[in-house]
Design an enzyme around this catalytic site. Sequence first.
Site, PDB file in Angstrom:
ATOM      1  CB  SER A  64      32.675  59.846  42.103  1.00  0.00           C
ATOM      2  OG  SER A  64      31.341  60.125  41.720  1.00  0.00           O
ATOM      3  CG  PHE A  74      36.456  47.608  39.908  1.00  0.00           C
ATOM      4  CD1 PHE A  74      37.760  47.771  40.460  1.00  0.00           C
ATOM      5  CD2 PHE A  74      35.817  48.606  39.473  1.00  0.00           C
ATOM      6  CE1 PHE A  74      38.317  48.973  40.344  1.00  0.00           C
ATOM      7  CE2 PHE A  74      36.394  49.955  39.640  1.00  0.00           C
ATOM      8  CZ  PHE A  74      37.573  50.082  39.940  1.00  0.00           C
ATOM      9  NE  ARG A  75      33.406  40.025  37.481  1.00  0.00           N
ATOM     10  CZ  ARG A  75      33.051  38.920  37.247  1.00  0.00           C
ATOM     11  NH1 ARG A  75      33.232  38.926  35.635  1.00  0.00           N
ATOM     12  NH2 ARG A  75      32.651  38.012  37.547  1.00  0.00           N
ATOM     13  NE  ARG A  78      42.198  39.841  35.968  1.00  0.00           N
ATOM     14  CZ  ARG A  78      40.864  39.695  34.967  1.00  0.00           C
ATOM     15  NH1 ARG A  78      40.992  39.633  33.612  1.00  0.00           N
ATOM     16  NH2 ARG A  78      39.486  39.718  35.586  1.00  0.00           N
TER      17      ARG A  78
HETATM   18  C1  LIG Z   1      41.761  35.694  31.061  1.00  0.00           C
HETATM   19  C2  LIG Z   1      40.297  36.013  31.535  1.00  0.00           C
HETATM   20  C3  LIG Z   1      39.031  36.216  30.991  1.00  0.00           C
HETATM   21  C4  LIG Z   1      37.915  36.345  31.887  1.00  0.00           C
HETATM   22  N1  LIG Z   1      36.916  36.470  31.081  1.00  0.00           N
HETATM   23  C5  LIG Z   1      35.769  36.550  31.830  1.00  0.00           C
HETATM   24  C6  LIG Z   1      34.320  36.731  30.966  1.00  0.00           C
HETATM   25  O1  LIG Z   1      34.269  36.479  29.942  1.00  0.00           O
HETATM   26  N2  LIG Z   1      33.267  36.953  31.935  1.00  0.00           N
HETATM   27  C7  LIG Z   1      33.369  37.291  33.292  1.00  0.00           C
HETATM   28  O2  LIG Z   1      32.305  37.460  33.834  1.00  0.00           O
HETATM   29  N3  LIG Z   1      34.450  37.181  33.923  1.00  0.00           N
HETATM   30  C8  LIG Z   1      35.687  36.766  33.179  1.00  0.00           C
HETATM   31  N4  LIG Z   1      36.828  37.063  34.100  1.00  0.00           N
HETATM   32  C9  LIG Z   1      36.877  37.267  35.391  1.00  0.00           C
HETATM   33  C10 LIG Z   1      37.132  35.821  36.176  1.00  0.00           C
HETATM   34  O3  LIG Z   1      36.090  34.761  36.048  1.00  0.00           O
HETATM   35  C11 LIG Z   1      37.147  36.226  37.678  1.00  0.00           C
HETATM   36  O4  LIG Z   1      35.845  36.544  38.148  1.00  0.00           O
HETATM   37  C12 LIG Z   1      38.100  37.058  38.013  1.00  0.00           C
HETATM   38  O5  LIG Z   1      39.339  36.851  37.295  1.00  0.00           O
HETATM   39  C13 LIG Z   1      38.608  37.204  39.558  1.00  0.00           C
HETATM   40  O6  LIG Z   1      39.156  35.920  39.754  1.00  0.00           O
HETATM   41  P1  LIG Z   1      39.042  35.329  41.440  1.00  0.00           P
HETATM   42  O7  LIG Z   1      37.495  34.981  41.762  1.00  0.00           O
HETATM   43  O8  LIG Z   1      39.860  34.243  41.268  1.00  0.00           O
HETATM   44  O9  LIG Z   1      39.328  36.599  42.416  1.00  0.00           O
HETATM   45  P2  LIG Z   1      39.019  37.141  43.866  1.00  0.00           P
HETATM   46  O10 LIG Z   1      37.492  37.729  43.451  1.00  0.00           O
HETATM   47  O11 LIG Z   1      39.759  38.045  44.161  1.00  0.00           O
HETATM   48  O12 LIG Z   1      38.815  35.939  44.553  1.00  0.00           O
HETATM   49  C14 LIG Z   1      40.079  35.185  44.932  1.00  0.00           C
HETATM   50  C15 LIG Z   1      39.618  33.862  45.490  1.00  0.00           C
HETATM   51  O13 LIG Z   1      38.756  33.861  46.592  1.00  0.00           O
HETATM   52  C16 LIG Z   1      37.874  32.893  46.413  1.00  0.00           C
HETATM   53  N5  LIG Z   1      36.323  33.460  46.385  1.00  0.00           N
HETATM   54  C17 LIG Z   1      36.074  34.597  46.314  1.00  0.00           C
HETATM   55  N6  LIG Z   1      34.976  34.677  46.114  1.00  0.00           N
HETATM   56  C18 LIG Z   1      34.187  33.514  46.178  1.00  0.00           C
HETATM   57  C19 LIG Z   1      32.698  32.888  46.101  1.00  0.00           C
HETATM   58  N7  LIG Z   1      31.900  33.851  45.891  1.00  0.00           N
HETATM   59  N8  LIG Z   1      32.857  31.684  46.196  1.00  0.00           N
HETATM   60  C20 LIG Z   1      33.975  30.852  46.566  1.00  0.00           C
HETATM   61  N9  LIG Z   1      35.122  31.317  46.384  1.00  0.00           N
HETATM   62  C21 LIG Z   1      35.409  32.646  46.457  1.00  0.00           C
HETATM   63  C22 LIG Z   1      38.281  31.906  45.438  1.00  0.00           C
HETATM   64  O14 LIG Z   1      39.156  31.085  45.663  1.00  0.00           O
HETATM   65  C23 LIG Z   1      39.139  32.945  44.508  1.00  0.00           C
HETATM   66  O15 LIG Z   1      40.071  32.283  43.549  1.00  0.00           O
HETATM   67  C24 LIG Z   1      38.358  36.586  33.204  1.00  0.00           C
HETATM   68  C25 LIG Z   1      39.359  36.696  33.767  1.00  0.00           C
HETATM   69  C26 LIG Z   1      40.232  36.219  33.181  1.00  0.00           C
HETATM   70  C27 LIG Z   1      41.698  36.059  33.913  1.00  0.00           C
END
Ligand SMILES: Cc1cc2nc3c(=O)[nH]c(=O)nc-3n(C[C@H](O)[C@H](O)[C@H](O)COP(=O)(O)OP(=O)(O)OC[C@H]3O[C@@H](n4cnc5c(N)ncnc54)[C@H](O)[C@@H]3O)c2cc1C
Length: 232
Positions: A96, A85-86, A193
């Site tokens: 739910s 969901f991140r 992932r």
């Molecule tokens: C190996 C690994 C370890 C991780 N460890 C942690 C951790 O310890 N703690 C933690 O909190 N998270 C962690 N994460 C989560 C990571 O930080 C990202 O939140 C998550 O992988 C989602 O990636 P994303 O933002 O690229 O994807 P999406 O949210 O799907 O976004 C896709 C793309 O859209 C753009 N985008 C989306 N939203 C925005 C925005 N608000 N501003 C600017 N550009 C945006 C960016 O280009 C982004 O790459 C981890 C992830 C991985 C893969």
Amino acid sequence: MTEVIPDNTIRVLDHGFVRLDDAMADDLSVVNGARVSFARRKTEMDESDEGLIRFLMRDRHGSPFEHNAFRFHIRCPIFVAREWFRHRIGSFNEFSMRYAKATEDFYVPDADDVRTQIGKPGAYTFEPVDPELAEETRRELAALYDEAFAAYTRLVERGVARELARAVMPVGSYTQFYWTVNARALMNFVSLRNSEFAQLEIRRFAEAVETFLARKMPVTHAAFVANDRTAP
Ligand SMILES: Cc1cc2nc3c(=O)[nH]c(=O)nc-3n(C[C@H](O)[C@H](O)[C@H](O)COP(=O)(O)OP(=O)(O)OC[C@H]3O[C@@H](n4cnc5c(N)ncnc54)[C@H](O)[C@@H]3O)c2cc1C
């Protein structure tokens, strides 16, 4: 690639799956998204279109990869869903535990998947543990799941609201959700992932998701792989 069983489903872990519920996705959608710049439209792919997709991927022209949609139905442990969901670019709807009774399925890793972590944060490596510890881990988890589910059931039967009783449920319990996402965000997900740096459990799900991307958009997928698995 992972085996796809009927009904577009790939089983993952002990009780999970990735099912492609529906898709409006093909390589032509990328080509036409790009060629509209020149008021051109194709109905069949040819070699020049494949070259165009490789160019768009390489030079990170990302938006033509957004004119498509994959709708997945996923069942996975809650801790995997939390990582999933991140990924904000996409739409989610989840099971739910306020409205429905929790299910009794919990994740118990295969003995081979019980591991220890070595090294520092950001640079861990994971090694198998000895078979005795692997079995003990599996037993500990199963015992705790039984206890948690029994407490949950007792509370609900005595009239405590499900939304509160669920607080005893461990993050190893299974949830399910729908996820609709375009190929660009999907490649970003797969890149992060289905990677050696991702946790093993979400990686298994990302492998399954990638199988469907490769099936529906083979040229796009091949270009993504050739581009070091970097999303455009
Ligand atoms: C190996 C690994 C370890 C991780 N460890 C942690 C951790 O310890 N703690 C933690 O909190 N998270 C962690 N994460 C989560 C990571 O930080 C990202 O939140 C998550 O992988 C989602 O990636 P994303 O933002 O690229 O994807 P999406 O949210 O799907 O976004 C896709 C793309 O859209 C753009 N985008 C989306 N939203 C925005 C925005 N608000 N501003 C600017 N550009 C945006 C960016 O280009 C982004 O790459 C981890 C992830 C991985 C893969």
